[in-house]
Design an enzyme around this catalytic site. Structure first.
Site, PDB file in Angstrom:
ATOM      1  N   ASN A 175       0.810  -1.205   0.000  1.00  0.00           N
ATOM      2  CA  ASN A 175       0.000   0.000   0.000  1.00  0.00           C
ATOM      3  C   ASN A 175       0.853   1.269   0.000  1.00  0.00           C
ATOM      4  OD1 ASN A 175      -1.951   1.934   0.302  1.00  0.00           O
ATOM      5  ND2 ASN A 175      -3.023   0.929   1.963  1.00  0.00           N
ATOM      6  N   ASP A 176       1.455   1.580   1.142  1.00  0.00           N
ATOM      7  CA  ASP A 176       2.170   2.845   1.264  1.00  0.00           C
ATOM      8  C   ASP A 176       3.316   2.979   0.265  1.00  0.00           C
ATOM      9  OD1 ASP A 176       0.533   3.626   3.349  1.00  0.00           O
ATOM     10  OD2 ASP A 176       1.784   2.616   4.840  1.00  0.00           O
ATOM     11  N   VAL A 177       3.940   1.847  -0.096  1.00  0.00           N
ATOM     12  CA  VAL A 177       5.112   1.915  -0.969  1.00  0.00           C
ATOM     13  C   VAL A 177       4.756   2.222  -2.421  1.00  0.00           C
ATOM     14  CG1 VAL A 177       6.517   0.430   0.476  1.00  0.00           C
ATOM     15  CG2 VAL A 177       5.170  -0.582  -1.352  1.00  0.00           C
ATOM     16  N   ALA A 195       0.997   3.473   7.498  1.00  0.00           N
ATOM     17  CA  ALA A 195       1.138   4.896   7.737  1.00  0.00           C
ATOM     18  C   ALA A 195      -0.204   5.499   8.146  1.00  0.00           C
ATOM     19  CB  ALA A 195       1.678   5.594   6.496  1.00  0.00           C
TER      20      ALA A 195
END
Lengths: 459, 103
Positions: A385-387, A426
């Site tokens: 997700n965040d990456v 995050a």
């Protein structure tokens, strides 16, 4: 004579640690490096048992070693690849506890009639650092295992500082005393136990690798202090080496996530809550069915697979490899794009995919993968997700702003496989979900991949 | 003050060792690729298991009637061995996977 030999053995042990660590930092030599260090360790242990002057109680020593070896070996062999980080944390905690226990014994045996305040201070330092490393590692273990959540309360940093100062203050006071005060020793121990817990408690689960690496270097320092007490060279070199290498490694890990060590310890990222930047990007989210996704993939020229922690949790690496092979048979070029911090630890994905026999040359590091993204037909994101959140590139208000990401949004199509619309570690919304070239395939990573495999086979 | 200075002077060899080892530790791993962060951390974790040497000394030098030292020494030998054996075996398992990839 024996004393001279044991000194040489310790010298060989120290060199093997340095060499081992050096070799561990290159992929080609890493495994041999680990074995060299292990051989040096065995040599040092045997040298201590048989050649150190005044070593008795051999039955007890061997009894302890046998118990530790059997338990440690079985635990290390049985642990699943996904649970590796916890295991490292657990073993690290054992080392910290060992250093702490040694310090307690040495304090109770210390001959106060000859003074030696500095020596007591070093024993105290070993006790505090070892204990913090032990309890901190246990909390980190619990968090990674999902037993313990993040606990944050107002004034936490201040209270932590007070606890730390109390431990250091009492330890200093004890070092100045002309006699032993066992009662106070246990008070210091208790405070150190508390500090280890309080230190790790507020730090978010996603930051645990960094914390474990930091605690790892703590244990190294504690081992070095113990080595000083015994005037033992191999403990000193091994301990300091791990202390400094561990600290640098911690900083490197932080850099890979584009964050400062202070930022991690303050717990600002993992626990900030999900309120940030959430409602800026609104739009429609498009779903895709497994059969449509299969068609899209099978008729592409080039596909990137972007694995994340979701893949690890679902244990879907084998199914993933199967899909990759099927697509390759249909003439699709399939590669993996590995973000340096995908998963729970740096290198997590490489280990996992290697377990499923994915060839080495199919795994691309971030820079190389990003270079190829614009020529890619489909990027399929499995539990990451965040990456892949483009907000990191342009949204200055986002907590992940500035973090290097995989530019999957530059490929022609994106398929995100995810259980829900929930945020990542995050705690922020991913604007990629709303991009026009993106489609969501909801469901557990393994179940979705299996569906895809079936559909691709049927084509 | 003099006590501190004399302590430094008495242990000057250790302090040299300390400083050199710090720089060596930094130098040795400063170019590690991110793929190897986890195995390297695990390997370093095993190396600080050298604290087992201290545990053996505690156990080995405990007088037969000092039950506190005997008990704690025994526990620390077990703990230290867990750190060493578990650490090296886990690291080897991680690296085994890296090797397989190259076939």
């Amino acid at each position: 004579m024996e004393k001279y030999i044991v000194d040489i053995i310790y010298l060989i042990g120290s060199v093997s640690f340095i060499l081992g660590l050096k070799m561990l930092s290159h992929p080609d030599t890493a495994r041999r490096g680990n074995l060299y260090a292990a051989a040096g360790m065995i040599l040092a242990i045997l040298g201590t048992i048989f050649l150190e002057p005044g070593i008795g109680n051999l039955i007890w020593i061997f009894g302890g070693i046998v118990i530790g070896t059997v338990v440690g070996w079985i635990a290390a062999k049985r642990v699943k690849m996904t649970a590796m980080p916890q295991m490292v944390s657990l073993f690290n905690g054992m080392g910290g506890a060992c250093a702490a226990v040694i310090s307690i014994v040495e304090y109770t045996k210390h001959d106060f009639s000859h003074g030696g305040a500095a020596l007591v201070a070093i024993i105290m330092a070993g006790l505090i650092i070892g204990t913090v490393s032990f309890t901190g590692s246990m909390i980190a273990f619990g968090k990674l295992n999902g037993n313990i959540g993040d606990k944050v309360f107002p004034g936490q940093k201040f209270i932590n500082l007070v606890i730390l100062l109390a431990a250091v203050g009492l330890a200093t006071y004890l070092s100045m005393q002309p006699v032993a005060d066992n009662m106070l020793l246990y008070v210091v121990l208790g405070i150190a136990v508390l500090y280890g817990v309080m230190f790790v408690m507020p730090i978010g689960g996603a930051d645990m690798p960094v914390v474990i690496s930091l605690l790892n270097s703590f244990t190294g320092v504690a081992a070095a202090f113990a080595g000083f007490v015994y005037n033992n060279q191999v403990m000193l070199t091994g301990g300091i080496l791990v202390g400094s290498a561990g600290t640098i490694l911690t900083i490197l890990m932080c850099k890979a996530m584009n964050r400062s060590l202070f930022n991690v310890i303050a717990g600002a990222f993992g626990t900030a809550g999900g309120a940030v930047g959430g409602d800026k990007q609104q739009g429609t989210v498009k779903e895709i069915s497994a059969s449509d996704a299969a068609v899209l993939l099978a008729y592409s020229k080039k596909v990137f697979i972007v694995p994340g922690y979701g893949l690890a949790v679902a244990q879907a690496q084998h199914t993933c490899h199967e899909l990759e092979k099927l697509l390759e048979e249909k003439g699709v070029e399939v590669k993996y794009a590995i973000h340096p911090v995908a998963g729970r630890m740096p290198g997590h994905m490489n280990v996992l995919l290697a377990e499923a026999d994915v060839p080495y040359d199919k795994l691309l590091e971030m820079e190389d993968a990003n270079g190829e993204m614009p020529n890619t037909d489909v990027s399929i994101i499995i539990g990451a997700n965040d990456v892949v959140n483009p907000a990191a590139r342009h949204d200055q208000s986002s907590p992940i702003y500035g973090m290097p990401i995989l530019d999957v949004d530059k490929s022609a199509n994106v398929i995100i496989m995810k259980r829900s619309m929930a945020a990542g570690y995050a705690g922020i919304d991913n604007e990629l979900f709303y991009y026009p070239n993106n489609r969501m395939l909801f469901g557990d990573a393994k179940a979705s991949l299996q569906k895809l495999v079936t559909e691709v086979k049927a084509l | 003050m003099e006590q501190v200075l004399s302590f430094i002077s008495e242990n000057i060899r250790f302090i040299y060792l300390l400083i050199l080892m710090v720089f060596l530790g930094i130098e040795v791993i400063s170019h590690v690729p991110s793929v190897l962060h986890t195995p390297l951390m695990s390997g370093a974790n095993a190396i600080h298991g050298v604290v087992i040497v201290g545990a053996i000394i505690v156990m080995g030098r405990a007088e037969p009637d000092n039950y506190l030292a005997l008990t704690l020494g025994f526990i620390s030998v077990i703990l230290g061995t867990l750190n060493v054996v578990g650490g090296f075996v886990v690291t080897d398992r991680m690296l085994e996977m890296f090797k397989k990839k190259k076939k």
